[in-house]
Design a protein around this motif. Structure first.
Motif, PDB file in Angstrom:
ATOM      1  N   SER A  43      49.416  20.033 -77.282  1.00 24.74           N
ATOM      2  CA  SER A  43      48.185  20.393 -77.646  1.00 24.74           C
ATOM      3  C   SER A  43      48.046  21.707 -78.604  1.00 24.74           C
ATOM      4  O   SER A  43      47.543  21.843 -79.685  1.00 24.74           O
ATOM      5  N   PHE A  44      49.084  22.686 -78.399  1.00 23.57           N
ATOM      6  CA  PHE A  44      49.331  23.923 -79.203  1.00 23.57           C
ATOM      7  C   PHE A  44      49.803  23.568 -80.412  1.00 23.57           C
ATOM      8  O   PHE A  44      49.299  24.077 -81.377  1.00 23.57           O
ATOM      9  N   VAL A  45      50.823  22.565 -80.441  1.00 21.65           N
ATOM     10  CA  VAL A  45      51.199  22.124 -81.601  1.00 21.65           C
ATOM     11  C   VAL A  45      50.367  21.466 -82.527  1.00 21.65           C
ATOM     12  O   VAL A  45      50.282  21.667 -83.818  1.00 21.65           O
ATOM     13  N   LEU A  46      49.815  20.252 -81.836  1.00 16.30           N
ATOM     14  CA  LEU A  46      48.934  19.350 -82.731  1.00 16.30           C
ATOM     15  C   LEU A  46      47.680  19.515 -82.676  1.00 16.30           C
ATOM     16  O   LEU A  46      46.601  18.821 -83.485  1.00 16.30           O
ATOM     17  N   ASP A  47      47.102  20.456 -81.825  1.00 15.70           N
ATOM     18  CA  ASP A  47      45.704  20.850 -81.818  1.00 15.70           C
ATOM     19  C   ASP A  47      44.892  19.817 -81.169  1.00 15.70           C
ATOM     20  O   ASP A  47      43.662  19.581 -81.580  1.00 15.70           O
ATOM     21  N   VAL A  48      45.468  18.763 -80.388  1.00 17.83           N
ATOM     22  CA  VAL A  48      44.677  17.796 -79.742  1.00 17.83           C
ATOM     23  C   VAL A  48      45.280  17.482 -78.471  1.00 17.83           C
ATOM     24  O   VAL A  48      46.660  17.489 -78.188  1.00 17.83           O
ATOM     25  N   PRO A  49      44.763  17.374 -77.233  1.00 20.37           N
ATOM     26  CA  PRO A  49      45.085  16.939 -76.235  1.00 20.37           C
ATOM     27  C   PRO A  49      46.119  15.687 -76.255  1.00 20.37           C
ATOM     28  O   PRO A  49      45.883  14.881 -76.743  1.00 20.37           O
ATOM     29  N   LYS A 123      57.614  27.350 -93.522  1.00 23.08           N
ATOM     30  CA  LYS A 123      56.546  28.145 -94.193  1.00 23.08           C
ATOM     31  C   LYS A 123      56.647  29.045 -94.985  1.00 23.08           C
ATOM     32  O   LYS A 123      55.482  29.868 -94.838  1.00 23.08           O
ATOM     33  N   GLY A 124      57.616  29.375 -95.308  1.00 25.62           N
ATOM     34  CA  GLY A 124      57.793  30.795 -96.316  1.00 25.62           C
ATOM     35  C   GLY A 124      58.455  31.900 -95.505  1.00 25.62           C
ATOM     36  O   GLY A 124      59.529  31.480 -94.485  1.00 25.62           O
ATOM     37  N   VAL A 125      58.456  32.883 -95.692  1.00 29.82           N
ATOM     38  CA  VAL A 125      59.196  34.009 -95.093  1.00 29.82           C
ATOM     39  C   VAL A 125      58.618  34.919 -94.082  1.00 29.82           C
ATOM     40  O   VAL A 125      58.865  36.002 -93.795  1.00 29.82           O
ATOM     41  N   THR A 126      57.165  34.306 -93.602  1.00 27.85           N
ATOM     42  CA  THR A 126      56.573  35.215 -92.463  1.00 27.85           C
ATOM     43  C   THR A 126      57.580  35.294 -91.483  1.00 27.85           C
ATOM     44  O   THR A 126      57.586  34.112 -90.693  1.00 27.85           O
ATOM     45  N   GLY A 127      57.575  36.680 -91.055  1.00 29.81           N
ATOM     46  CA  GLY A 127      58.484  36.658 -89.807  1.00 29.81           C
ATOM     47  C   GLY A 127      57.397  36.594 -88.612  1.00 29.81           C
ATOM     48  O   GLY A 127      56.268  36.688 -88.634  1.00 29.81           O
ATOM     49  N   MET A 128      58.096  36.484 -87.534  1.00 29.87           N
ATOM     50  CA  MET A 128      57.244  36.289 -86.131  1.00 29.87           C
ATOM     51  C   MET A 128      58.085  37.434 -85.157  1.00 29.87           C
ATOM     52  O   MET A 128      59.048  37.469 -84.738  1.00 29.87           O
ATOM     53  N   ASN A 129      56.979  38.346 -84.763  1.00 27.05           N
ATOM     54  CA  ASN A 129      57.551  39.369 -83.986  1.00 27.05           C
ATOM     55  C   ASN A 129      57.159  38.934 -82.576  1.00 27.05           C
ATOM     56  O   ASN A 129      56.428  38.357 -82.262  1.00 27.05           O
ATOM     57  N   LEU A 255      44.036  33.336 -81.728  1.00 24.92           N
ATOM     58  CA  LEU A 255      44.751  33.016 -80.490  1.00 24.92           C
ATOM     59  C   LEU A 255      45.568  31.831 -80.673  1.00 24.92           C
ATOM     60  O   LEU A 255      47.072  31.626 -80.394  1.00 24.92           O
ATOM     61  N   GLN A 256      44.697  30.846 -80.918  1.00 26.20           N
ATOM     62  CA  GLN A 256      45.183  29.452 -81.029  1.00 26.20           C
ATOM     63  C   GLN A 256      46.289  29.248 -82.302  1.00 26.20           C
ATOM     64  O   GLN A 256      47.304  28.654 -82.169  1.00 26.20           O
ATOM     65  N   SER A 257      46.422  30.050 -83.399  1.00 28.24           N
ATOM     66  CA  SER A 257      47.198  30.097 -84.466  1.00 28.24           C
ATOM     67  C   SER A 257      48.591  30.590 -84.011  1.00 28.24           C
ATOM     68  O   SER A 257      49.467  30.110 -84.198  1.00 28.24           O
ATOM     69  N   PHE A 263      54.962  27.503 -80.431  1.00 26.69           N
ATOM     70  CA  PHE A 263      55.400  26.264 -79.947  1.00 26.69           C
ATOM     71  C   PHE A 263      56.240  25.345 -81.174  1.00 26.69           C
ATOM     72  O   PHE A 263      56.957  24.662 -80.845  1.00 26.69           O
ATOM     73  N   SER A 264      55.575  25.655 -82.184  1.00 29.61           N
ATOM     74  CA  SER A 264      56.048  24.961 -83.544  1.00 29.61           C
ATOM     75  C   SER A 264      57.187  25.658 -84.514  1.00 29.61           C
ATOM     76  O   SER A 264      57.856  25.037 -84.952  1.00 29.61           O
ATOM     77  N   GLU A 265      57.296  26.989 -84.214  1.00 30.83           N
ATOM     78  CA  GLU A 265      58.042  27.897 -84.897  1.00 30.83           C
ATOM     79  C   GLU A 265      59.158  28.305 -84.247  1.00 30.83           C
ATOM     80  O   GLU A 265      60.375  28.396 -84.173  1.00 30.83           O
ATOM     81  N   TRP A 266      58.803  29.220 -83.085  1.00 32.00           N
ATOM     82  CA  TRP A 266      59.850  30.149 -82.446  1.00 32.00           C
ATOM     83  C   TRP A 266      60.631  29.238 -81.258  1.00 32.00           C
ATOM     84  O   TRP A 266      61.727  29.439 -81.369  1.00 32.00           O
ATOM     85  N   LEU A 267      59.785  28.392 -80.577  1.00 34.85           N
ATOM     86  CA  LEU A 267      60.283  27.734 -79.450  1.00 34.85           C
ATOM     87  C   LEU A 267      61.457  26.636 -79.926  1.00 34.85           C
ATOM     88  O   LEU A 267      62.576  26.762 -79.507  1.00 34.85           O
TER      89      LEU A 267
END
Length: 301
Positions: A43-49, A123-129, A255-257, A263-267
């Motif tokens: 649901s976090f990745v696809l935004d649907v249960p 998705k570009g070079v946006t880092g994730m802290n 928070l949803q983003s 779950f879609s980038e870090w994990l």
């Protein structure tokens, strides 16, 4: 990329069994996680249960089957696990905007939801802290209830956001905040910016379709826990993500983003696995006056 492979194998199992009863335990076994964790990641990745995805896929295929007039509505309803033509017709109308009978007509405009697949998208070079925290076992306490995964509501039909609104109005939030020992941040080694009240969820198994959720506080010596549920938090390594570093600096965090990115980038690209045993949402206010949220996930390698 093992995470992606496991998730896509789980999707293959779902697709292969749309005409059968789908075993959520089998899905979790394929994905090497709990049922709750799989549903949450999905649901976090696809935004649907997950249940809604299955419903959409079945009704998409049912619409194709209706074009063959040899198939009766009853046959199609049973094929896609509906107990009666009436239940099937209601679900079909809710998705497609028309009855199955009308859908047979030429020119009917129907909706199609294709099979999904999990991929890494650049998705570009946006880092994730993020930061890693190792902590000994401790306890939390507070107001506990059990919520249904699909609706995020308790048995009374009250959703989690509504519960927060209610306790703020009826004084429960303030009473909870006042129950905390003043030294809890030092005792627990927490930032001075964090508020006393946080959310803790999924810390024990309740069922494949429900999860526990506690609005509570850190238990320090002197905390007044009478009347509240006390929960043990095991010694763990935590991956901590903050909306303060992931938003646009306006203080209006999304928070949803952030959960989607975790779950879609870090994990998928990390060496960690998110474990059962509880997850925190901790709320704070930065030195600049911005409200933010920290997400704490219990992880292992």
């Amino acid at each position: 990329m093992e995470w992606l492979e496991r998730m896509n194998r789980a999707i293959s199992y779902i697709e292969d069994n749309l005409e059968q009863d789908i075993d959520y335990d089998q899905i979790a076994k394929i994905a090497l996680c709990s049922v709750y964790q799989f549903q949450r990641m999905f649901s976090f990745v696809l935004d649907v249960p997950l249940s809604e995805y299955i419903r959409r896929r079945r009704l998409t295929l049912a619409a194709f089957d209706l074009k063959d007039r040899k198939n009766t509505v009853m046959d199609i309803a049973l094929k896609y696990r509906y107990e009666s033509p009436e239940a099937f017709s209601r679900a079909f109308h809710n998705l497609h905007g028309m009855t199955p009978t009308l859908a047979r007509n030429a020119g009917s405009e129907l909706r199609a939801y294709p099979r999904i697949s999990f991929q890494i998208i650049l998705k570009g070079v946006t880092g994730m802290n993020y930061r890693m925290e190792k902590r000994d076992a401790f306890q939390v306490y507070g107001l506990e209830d059990i919520y249904h995964y699909d609706t995020i509501a308790n048995e009374a039909g009250v959703t989690i956001p509504e519960v927060w609104q209610n306790i703020c109005k009826n004084g429960e939030f303030e009473r909870l905040a006042q129950s905390v020992s003043g030294a809890w941040r030092d005792e627990g080694n927490f930032s001075k910016e964090l508020g006393a009240v946080f959310a803790f969820d999924a810390y024990t198994f309740t069922s494949n379709t429900t999860f526990p959720y506690l609005i509570g506080c850190y238990r320090a010596p002197g905390s007044q826990v009478n009347g509240y549920t006390v929960v043990d938090v095991p010694a763990s390594t935590w991956a901590v993500f903050s909306t303060l570093h992931d938003g646009n600096g306006s203080g209006k965090y999304d928070l949803q983003s952030l959960k989607n990115r975790i779950f879609s980038e870090w994990l998928p690209t990390s060496t960690y696995t998110i474990l059962d045993g509880g997850n925190f949402e901790m709320y704070g206010t930065s030195a600049d006056g911005y409200e933010y949220c920290e997400l704490w996930y219990r992880v292992g390698e």
